[in-house]
Design a protein around this motif. Structure first.
Motif, short mmCIF file in Angstrom:
data_model
loop_
_atom_site.label_atom_id
_atom_site.label_comp_id
_atom_site.label_asym_id
_atom_site.label_seq_id
_atom_site.Cartn_x
_atom_site.Cartn_y
_atom_site.Cartn_z
N MET A 1 48.89 6.96 47.91
CA MET A 1 49.04 7.37 49.28
C MET A 1 47.75 8.00 49.79
O MET A 1 47.52 7.99 50.98
CB MET A 1 50.20 8.37 49.37
N ASP A 2 46.93 8.47 48.87
CA ASP A 2 45.67 9.07 49.26
C ASP A 2 44.72 8.03 49.85
O ASP A 2 43.98 8.31 50.77
CB ASP A 2 45.04 9.75 48.04
N TRP A 3 44.78 6.80 49.31
CA TRP A 3 43.92 5.73 49.83
C TRP A 3 44.27 5.42 51.28
O TRP A 3 43.39 5.21 52.10
CB TRP A 3 44.08 4.47 48.97
N LEU A 4 45.56 5.36 51.60
CA LEU A 4 46.01 5.07 52.96
C LEU A 4 45.51 6.12 53.94
O LEU A 4 45.07 5.79 55.04
CB LEU A 4 47.54 5.00 53.01
N GLY A 5 45.53 7.37 53.54
CA GLY A 5 45.04 8.44 54.41
C GLY A 5 43.55 8.34 54.67
O GLY A 5 43.08 8.71 55.74
N ASP A 6 42.80 7.80 53.71
CA ASP A 6 41.35 7.67 53.88
C ASP A 6 40.95 6.41 54.64
O ASP A 6 39.83 6.33 55.15
CB ASP A 6 40.66 7.66 52.51
N HIS A 7 41.85 5.40 54.70
CA HIS A 7 41.50 4.11 55.29
C HIS A 7 42.49 3.68 56.39
O HIS A 7 42.86 2.52 56.49
CB HIS A 7 41.46 3.04 54.20
N VAL A 8 42.91 4.61 57.20
CA VAL A 8 43.88 4.31 58.27
C VAL A 8 43.29 3.29 59.25
O VAL A 8 43.97 2.34 59.65
CB VAL A 8 44.30 5.60 59.01
N ALA A 9 42.04 3.45 59.61
CA ALA A 9 41.42 2.53 60.56
C ALA A 9 41.37 1.11 59.99
O ALA A 9 41.62 0.13 60.70
CB ALA A 9 40.02 3.01 60.92
N ALA A 10 41.06 1.00 58.69
CA ALA A 10 41.01 -0.32 58.05
C ALA A 10 42.39 -0.97 58.02
O ALA A 10 42.52 -2.18 58.20
CB ALA A 10 40.44 -0.20 56.65
N VAL A 11 43.43 -0.18 57.81
CA VAL A 11 44.80 -0.72 57.81
C VAL A 11 45.16 -1.26 59.18
O VAL A 11 45.70 -2.36 59.31
CB VAL A 11 45.80 0.38 57.35
N PHE A 12 44.84 -0.51 60.23
CA PHE A 12 45.14 -0.99 61.58
C PHE A 12 44.30 -2.21 61.95
O PHE A 12 44.77 -3.11 62.64
CB PHE A 12 44.97 0.13 62.61
#
Length: 153
Positions: A1-12
């Motif tokens: 879950m830590d990765w998602l918090g660091d790469h929110v822009a990349a996910v969107f």
């Protein structure tokens, strides 16, 4: 879950690319509007917003695009130039009288390279051979015409 918090822009951004690619197959402009909403979420994430705020921004952006952008686009895509087919395309064109036209009997005109039977639109007129006429209406195989004024030298 830590990765998602660091790469929110990349996910969107990835979500926007996937939705945009899916739009190419559906062509209904719904997935494209959702992709634009995902881009709004990406911009919010780049500005430092957390995942929850970016997701809300993406949802609001998608709803705004669906409500404000899609309807005018659909309307514009579904309307086009009005096509006049058949006899309708001859209305408004000019022709040359080849046989005298009266209100009592039909004459002949040369119109668009063809010979047409013709009657005067105003039944009281007599149109002599050689005059230029404008087609005002087509009824069946008869052109209803009106003479055009000619410039005498």
């Amino acid at each position: 879950m830590d990765w998602l918090g660091d790469h929110v822009a990349a996910v969107f951004l990835a979500l926007a690319i996937l939705l945009g690619a899916a739009e190419l197959f559906s062509l209904d402009l719904v997935l494209g509007m959702l992709a634009l909403g995902a881009l709004v979420g990406m911009v919010a994430a780049l500005l430092g917003a957390g995942f929850a705020f970016a997701a809300i921004a993406a949802a609001l952006g998608a709803v705004a695009c669906l409500a404000l952008v899609r309807p005018p686009l659909i309307k514009r895509l579904h309307t086009g130039p009005e096509l006049t087919l058949g006899h309708g395309k001859l209305v408004g064109q000019q022709g040359m009288v080849t046989e005298r036209i009266t209100g009592l009997e039909a004459g002949r005109i040369k119109l668009a390279g063809e010979i047409w039977s013709a009657k005067p639109y105003d039944e009281t007129l007599v149109i002599d051979q050689g005059q230029t006429v404008e087609v005002l209406e087509i009824r069946g195989a008869t052109a209803y015409v009106h003479p055009l004024p000619s410039l005498e030298s």
